[in-house]
Each structure stands twice: as C-alpha cells, then as structure tokens.
Design a protein around this motif. Sequence first.
Motif, PDB file in Angstrom:
ATOM      1  N   PRO A   1       5.073   8.078 -54.290  1.00 25.68           N
ATOM      2  CA  PRO A   1       4.078   8.076 -53.210  1.00 25.68           C
ATOM      3  C   PRO A   1       3.081   6.936 -53.388  1.00 25.68           C
ATOM      4  N   THR A   2       2.631   6.383 -52.299  1.00 34.39           N
ATOM      5  CA  THR A   2       1.699   5.255 -52.357  1.00 34.39           C
ATOM      6  C   THR A   2       0.476   5.551 -51.494  1.00 34.39           C
ATOM      7  N   GLY A   3      -0.634   4.889 -51.831  1.00 34.10           N
ATOM      8  CA  GLY A   3      -1.845   4.990 -51.041  1.00 34.10           C
ATOM      9  C   GLY A   3      -2.375   6.397 -50.917  1.00 34.10           C
ATOM     10  N   ILE A   4      -2.403   7.146 -52.031  1.00 31.87           N
ATOM     11  CA  ILE A   4      -2.819   8.545 -51.976  1.00 31.87           C
ATOM     12  C   ILE A   4      -4.342   8.636 -51.941  1.00 31.87           C
ATOM     13  N   MET A   5      -4.845   9.386 -50.968  1.00 31.21           N
ATOM     14  CA  MET A   5      -6.285   9.592 -50.838  1.00 31.21           C
ATOM     15  C   MET A   5      -6.557  11.074 -50.565  1.00 31.21           C
ATOM     16  N   ILE A   6      -7.481  11.653 -51.327  1.00 29.97           N
ATOM     17  CA  ILE A   6      -7.922  13.027 -51.104  1.00 29.97           C
ATOM     18  C   ILE A   6      -9.338  12.978 -50.566  1.00 29.97           C
ATOM     19  N   ASN A   7      -9.515  13.441 -49.343  1.00 29.39           N
ATOM     20  CA  ASN A   7     -10.824  13.391 -48.673  1.00 29.39           C
ATOM     21  C   ASN A   7     -11.411  11.985 -48.688  1.00 29.39           C
ATOM     22  N   GLY A   8     -10.526  11.014 -48.518  1.00 28.80           N
ATOM     23  CA  GLY A   8     -10.964   9.622 -48.461  1.00 28.80           C
ATOM     24  C   GLY A   8     -11.141   8.948 -49.801  1.00 28.80           C
ATOM     25  N   VAL A   9     -10.910   9.671 -50.895  1.00 28.54           N
ATOM     26  CA  VAL A   9     -11.043   9.105 -52.244  1.00 28.54           C
ATOM     27  C   VAL A   9      -9.657   8.806 -52.799  1.00 28.54           C
ATOM     28  N   LYS A  10      -9.440   7.579 -53.245  1.00 27.62           N
ATOM     29  CA  LYS A  10      -8.139   7.173 -53.752  1.00 27.62           C
ATOM     30  C   LYS A  10      -7.873   7.789 -55.117  1.00 27.62           C
ATOM     31  N   VAL A  11      -6.673   8.335 -55.311  1.00 28.93           N
ATOM     32  CA  VAL A  11      -6.261   8.908 -56.592  1.00 28.93           C
ATOM     33  C   VAL A  11      -4.926   8.295 -56.997  1.00 28.93           C
ATOM     34  N   SER A  12      -4.657   8.341 -58.299  1.00 35.42           N
ATOM     35  CA  SER A  12      -3.410   7.773 -58.824  1.00 35.42           C
ATOM     36  C   SER A  12      -2.592   8.882 -59.475  1.00 35.42           C
ATOM     37  N   PRO A  13      -1.416   9.200 -58.947  1.00 32.60           N
ATOM     38  CA  PRO A  13      -0.598  10.272 -59.516  1.00 32.60           C
ATOM     39  C   PRO A  13       0.191   9.810 -60.728  1.00 32.60           C
ATOM     40  N   LEU A  14       0.638  10.770 -61.523  1.00 35.95           N
ATOM     41  CA  LEU A  14       1.497  10.501 -62.667  1.00 35.95           C
ATOM     42  C   LEU A  14       2.848  11.146 -62.428  1.00 35.95           C
ATOM     43  N   GLN A  15       3.906  10.452 -62.797  1.00 41.29           N
ATOM     44  CA  GLN A  15       5.254  10.978 -62.649  1.00 41.29           C
ATOM     45  C   GLN A  15       5.555  11.906 -63.814  1.00 41.29           C
ATOM     46  N   ASP A  16       6.098  13.088 -63.502  1.00 40.15           N
ATOM     47  CA  ASP A  16       6.461  14.047 -64.541  1.00 40.15           C
ATOM     48  C   ASP A  16       7.603  13.467 -65.372  1.00 40.15           C
ATOM     49  N   PRO A  17       7.435  13.360 -66.721  1.00 38.34           N
ATOM     50  CA  PRO A  17       8.481  12.741 -67.547  1.00 38.34           C
ATOM     51  C   PRO A  17       9.795  13.513 -67.548  1.00 38.34           C
ATOM     52  N   SER A  18       9.749  14.836 -67.365  1.00 37.65           N
ATOM     53  CA  SER A  18      10.971  15.638 -67.389  1.00 37.65           C
ATOM     54  C   SER A  18      11.558  15.855 -65.999  1.00 37.65           C
ATOM     55  N   LEU A  19      10.724  15.750 -64.966  1.00 33.88           N
ATOM     56  CA  LEU A  19      11.175  15.904 -63.577  1.00 33.88           C
ATOM     57  C   LEU A  19      10.767  14.657 -62.805  1.00 33.88           C
ATOM     58  N   PRO A  20      11.609  13.637 -62.803  1.00 31.04           N
ATOM     59  CA  PRO A  20      11.222  12.346 -62.221  1.00 31.04           C
ATOM     60  C   PRO A  20      10.927  12.385 -60.730  1.00 31.04           C
ATOM     61  N   PHE A  21      11.307  13.473 -60.029  1.00 25.43           N
ATOM     62  CA  PHE A  21      11.021  13.563 -58.604  1.00 25.43           C
ATOM     63  C   PHE A  21       9.699  14.288 -58.339  1.00 25.43           C
ATOM     64  N   GLU A  22       8.968  14.664 -59.397  1.00 27.08           N
ATOM     65  CA  GLU A  22       7.676  15.314 -59.231  1.00 27.08           C
ATOM     66  C   GLU A  22       6.549  14.371 -59.622  1.00 27.08           C
ATOM     67  N   TRP A  23       5.499  14.370 -58.801  1.00 26.19           N
ATOM     68  CA  TRP A  23       4.324  13.544 -59.040  1.00 26.19           C
ATOM     69  C   TRP A  23       3.105  14.452 -59.063  1.00 26.19           C
ATOM     70  N   ARG A  24       2.210  14.202 -60.019  1.00 25.81           N
ATOM     71  CA  ARG A  24       1.057  15.079 -60.208  1.00 25.81           C
ATOM     72  C   ARG A  24      -0.240  14.275 -60.206  1.00 25.81           C
ATOM     73  N   THR A  25      -1.278  14.901 -59.678  1.00 27.75           N
ATOM     74  CA  THR A  25      -2.609  14.307 -59.748  1.00 27.75           C
ATOM     75  C   THR A  25      -3.624  15.434 -59.814  1.00 27.75           C
ATOM     76  N   THR A  26      -4.814  15.136 -60.280  1.00 30.93           N
ATOM     77  CA  THR A  26      -5.870  16.142 -60.385  1.00 30.93           C
ATOM     78  C   THR A  26      -7.057  15.740 -59.525  1.00 30.93           C
ATOM     79  N   TYR A  27      -7.797  16.762 -59.093  1.00 32.98           N
ATOM     80  CA  TYR A  27      -8.954  16.510 -58.224  1.00 32.98           C
ATOM     81  C   TYR A  27      -9.929  17.658 -58.404  1.00 32.98           C
ATOM     82  N   ILE A  28     -11.215  17.358 -58.450  1.00 32.31           N
ATOM     83  CA  ILE A  28     -12.256  18.379 -58.553  1.00 32.31           C
ATOM     84  C   ILE A  28     -13.035  18.386 -57.244  1.00 32.31           C
ATOM     85  N   PRO A  29     -12.806  19.378 -56.389  1.00 34.53           N
ATOM     86  CA  PRO A  29     -13.478  19.416 -55.080  1.00 34.53           C
ATOM     87  C   PRO A  29     -14.952  19.781 -55.215  1.00 34.53           C
TER      88      PRO A  29
END
Length: 594
Positions: free
Chosen positions: A479-507
Amino acid sequence: MNWTIIVIVICIVAGILFTWQEVTRADRSRLAWRIIAVWVLVASLACIILPIYYTGSAYTPADHPAILLTTGFDKDSIPAGSRVFTTDRDIQKSHPKAIWWSSTAQASKADPAIAEIKVLGYGLDQYQLSQLGNVRVRYNAPPAPAGFTSASWPDQVRSGEPLELQGTYHNTQSKAVKLFLKSAGTGLDSVNVAPNQTLPFKLSTIPKGSGALVYHLLALSGSDTLSNDDVPFRIEPSRPLKVLMLNASPNFETRFLKDWLGKNGYAVASRALISKNKFSQEFVNVDKMDLQRLQGNVLQKFDVVIGDLSALKAFTPAEGSALRQQVTQKGLGVIIRADSSESAPSWLQTAFLVTSPSSKAELSVALSLQGKTARTSKLSITPSFITSRSNTQTLVTDAQKHTLSATTLAGAGKLVFTTLDHTYNWVLAGNERDHSALWSLLISKAVKNNNYTSRWNVNSPLTSVNDKAELTLRSSTPPTGIMINGVKVSPLQDPSLPFEWRTTYIPSNPGWQTVQWGNDQHSEWYVHPKDQWKSLKDQHRSKQTLLFASKSLKNTVVTKQIQQTTKMRVPEAWFYLIFLASCTFLWVERKFVA
C-alpha cells in the motif's frame, strides 16, 4: 543529540564558567579547594539529573512482592508494609501511598530490585503487560464486574441482513435491568435481566440506511441509565448471491431451501435428476440457462454450489474437472450435503470423515451454531457425525458436541460439509428463524467474495481515545500514500505473512476514523469514548492479566527469598548531600573566610 550528552555538555560549560570566576578573583587563597568544590558541585548536579547504576545483589522476599494497583482493586487486600505502585493517576490521587509509574517498564528500570509484582484489581492491558519484561506476576482475578462481561457484533452487514448483538450481562442489583438497543431515539430490541443474575442475551434488528452507522446499547434500571455504549457498524450494498443447486432427486429439503433462497433475494438455478440423463431445471430471480452440461463457463456464473454428495459424484469427468478448477483456482464455494452415496471417495469429502453409530434411529436435538450463544429449537437428525480435524473448522454441533457441519479450504475456494438433511422440519413447525440462521451460516462460510475490497482492520473492536491501535491490511501489493485522519503513516510488512501490512495509530478523538491509501481507496474504523464499555474492558484486562501471570509463573521456582544480580541505582540522596556540602563550602569561604 540525546538527553545524556546535553546534560554533560551543559554541566561542563557551567563548570568552566564557575572555575573562571574563581580563577579571576583577587583573593587567590584556597584556589585549589575552591576549584575542586566547583567541579564536585557540577558533578553531583549531573548525577542528580542522570541516574548512576552499579552491579549488586538484590533480595526480594517472595512472600511480600511489590503491589501494583489497577482499576477495581480492594483497599483491604493490600498487605501491610508492602511497596505499592500504580500507573493510574486517579488511583495515585485517592491512594497517596502508591508510587506513580509513568509505565510498567519502570518495574525493571526505575527500581531494579523488584523481581515479582502482585497485581490487584482488573489488571493491565496487553501493551502494559509486555513492558514488564522478566518481572514475575502474581494475579488473582476479582469477581466479574457488574455490567457487560462480553459483547460482540459484526462490524459490517449487507443491506437487508440482520444486525445481531450477542453478549452476557452481569446484574448485581436487587432489581431488574433492561438492555435496550436503539437508533436515533427509536427502540429496536430489548431484553430484561433478572435481579442478581448473569444472562446471555441476543438483540437483533434489520438496519436501515447505508454506510457507517452507530447504534446505542443502554442498560436501564428503572429511570436510571447504568450505561450507554456505542455499537458502530457499516452497511454494505447488497449484491444478490447466485446459487446453483444440484440434487440427486427432488425432495422436500431442496424444495424448502429453494423457496427460502428465492424469498431472501438469492438468484437460484436448480437442477434435479428425474431419470437417467434427464434433469428438471428451475430458476428463481435469474435468467434461464442450460444446466444440462456444467462446464466452466456455466459454473463461473455462480458464487456457491449446494449439492447432494451423490449428485456431485455423478458428474462426468469433464464436469468434475471444471468444478474442481472453479473451486481451487477461482474461489467457488461448495456446500456438500451428505447422503447414502457409497461410490468411490471424492476430493469433495476427503477432509470430512463421517461416522455413524450402530443405531440408525433419528434423534431430536438442539443445535449450536457458530457465532450464536443460544441453541436452536430441536430438530430431527440422522445420527451421522463429522470427525474434527486440524484442517477443518466446526460450524454446527449438537448438545454432545458432535460435529454436524464443518468447513475447510480447497485452494482458493471453500468446502462446507453437512450431515443435516431434515432442516425443512423447522419451517413446517413455523420456525423459519432457525432455518434461516443455519443456512445463512453455511452459505456465508462457503460463498466466494467477488467484490472483495481491501480494508484496514483494527486489532481490537473496542479501541478508545488514546489507546494504541494496530491496523492490518491484507494486500498482494504494497500500500502507498497511507494517511489516517490526514496524517501520513508508514506500514510494516509482516515477515511471516508477506501479504499483510501493519501500522499503529493513537487516536485523540472519538468517532469514525478514516484511512486513505493508493488510488482513492479508503476505509473506516471506530474509536469509542474513554468511558464506554468499561465493564467489558475490565473483564478483558482481567483475562489477559490472568493468562500472562500463569505463563509468568509456570516455569519459575520461587524460594523463600529471591536473590538476583542486577544493576542497582545509587540513591539520589547522596548526591543531594554532596551538592549541598559543595554549595555551603563555597558560600562560607567567600562570605566569612578572610
């Protein structure tokens, strides 16, 4: 530049300036002592700001571990003379003797002598537990809190489908509590919980509208509102599912199922064998087509196939090959209804081992459906049961936990196997609800998703303001250009599941949060106000803490007194005394000594 370097630089500069002042004084007596006092003063100030550690042995009495107070603790359960800590500011204000920690990580950093902690109250969340490191945890779960101790509902429903909210309510009051599901002030469903009772409940309604909605679940005691919690979900546009029914012969089960499918908006094509190589064909909510030969171009028009095992085994080699290709490569789902077929085993049934007791007499049993807390009304069944395996998932069981329906993956598609063959009896008895619930479950587990769109999912459906939320996206492309509520975030690819991408956010604010990425793709997730679902969160933390504590102590041998070699912090009081002594010497030397 980190904090340690900043402090050292500032202290060195201060030491040089103070030394210069002493050197340039007209009175040069005791100059060496004055310079030493200046640098001792600066060094002690640096040691007050920066912790100084040494290696030593610490003893912790096993019978008196440190006490960590959390929400819901009982003051009378605090052992006398114990060291008491908390990470909750409100608890620290009401219990001043408790030392406040900014995080549980201080258990091993701020006071390294702590080897064991006893947690009182409803415990800690997963993030706080993970910060404890190797500190042992003891925990005795308190009684279940009053209120909701479990609750679940789908985060999305299709237009026209029911929204079902299930859970358990613990009523500790001497009068009844009414659970009330409402939308915009309109009551949708309700249930009463008797005094001093714990009741599993289910509330349901067919939502109206589209997009993201929020209903409210209230707990009322007379005129008092005990709780008012949000129930967020999304309504997805409904797409008529296309179902192909294949039957070894016309029968009541097929007839009632076809009628139910048609009445609920499914597009149904049915083929039943009436004599050798002759079929009857029926169509509901779909244009007529030739079902005489089921090749790939015909099968690909459907989302799910419901067929008798013998009818599926009777396929020609070409039809069998086409079906297998559509299932394993195209994601077609198949619901197989077991029958008395005794021909050679088929790939459709290899994952499902069916056993039958010696007695062939029909049984009348209530069924448990996956995702439902309440059992169905009784149904007559043929005593044939599916043996559970590691590669299958149980969907329907009887009161003795015999599996009657199960599912497994088959390449890109899914297979559902069921031994239930008299479900139409529910309809004859006027019980369409259980009939609908069963077949909705089986079809939802089998159906392929042609309109699948990527969507960020949240690790916890009860994320609150200022909670750390982990979001997951399944995507074959980064995924590219990820923004949560207008704030850009950078996801990490799961090393064991290459089709899963994860990111964290504190609302920081409650309500619907928007995730945008790629070419105008977007997804929504909900953040609850901090004070909602309190009892449910307390119960969840209690279970997490109990599990963590059991693992923490599982392989630990605790003796009367525990010795550990660790880094010990030099008490700050010594440096305060040295700092005060240096200041006193310089002041007295300048003011009174001639």
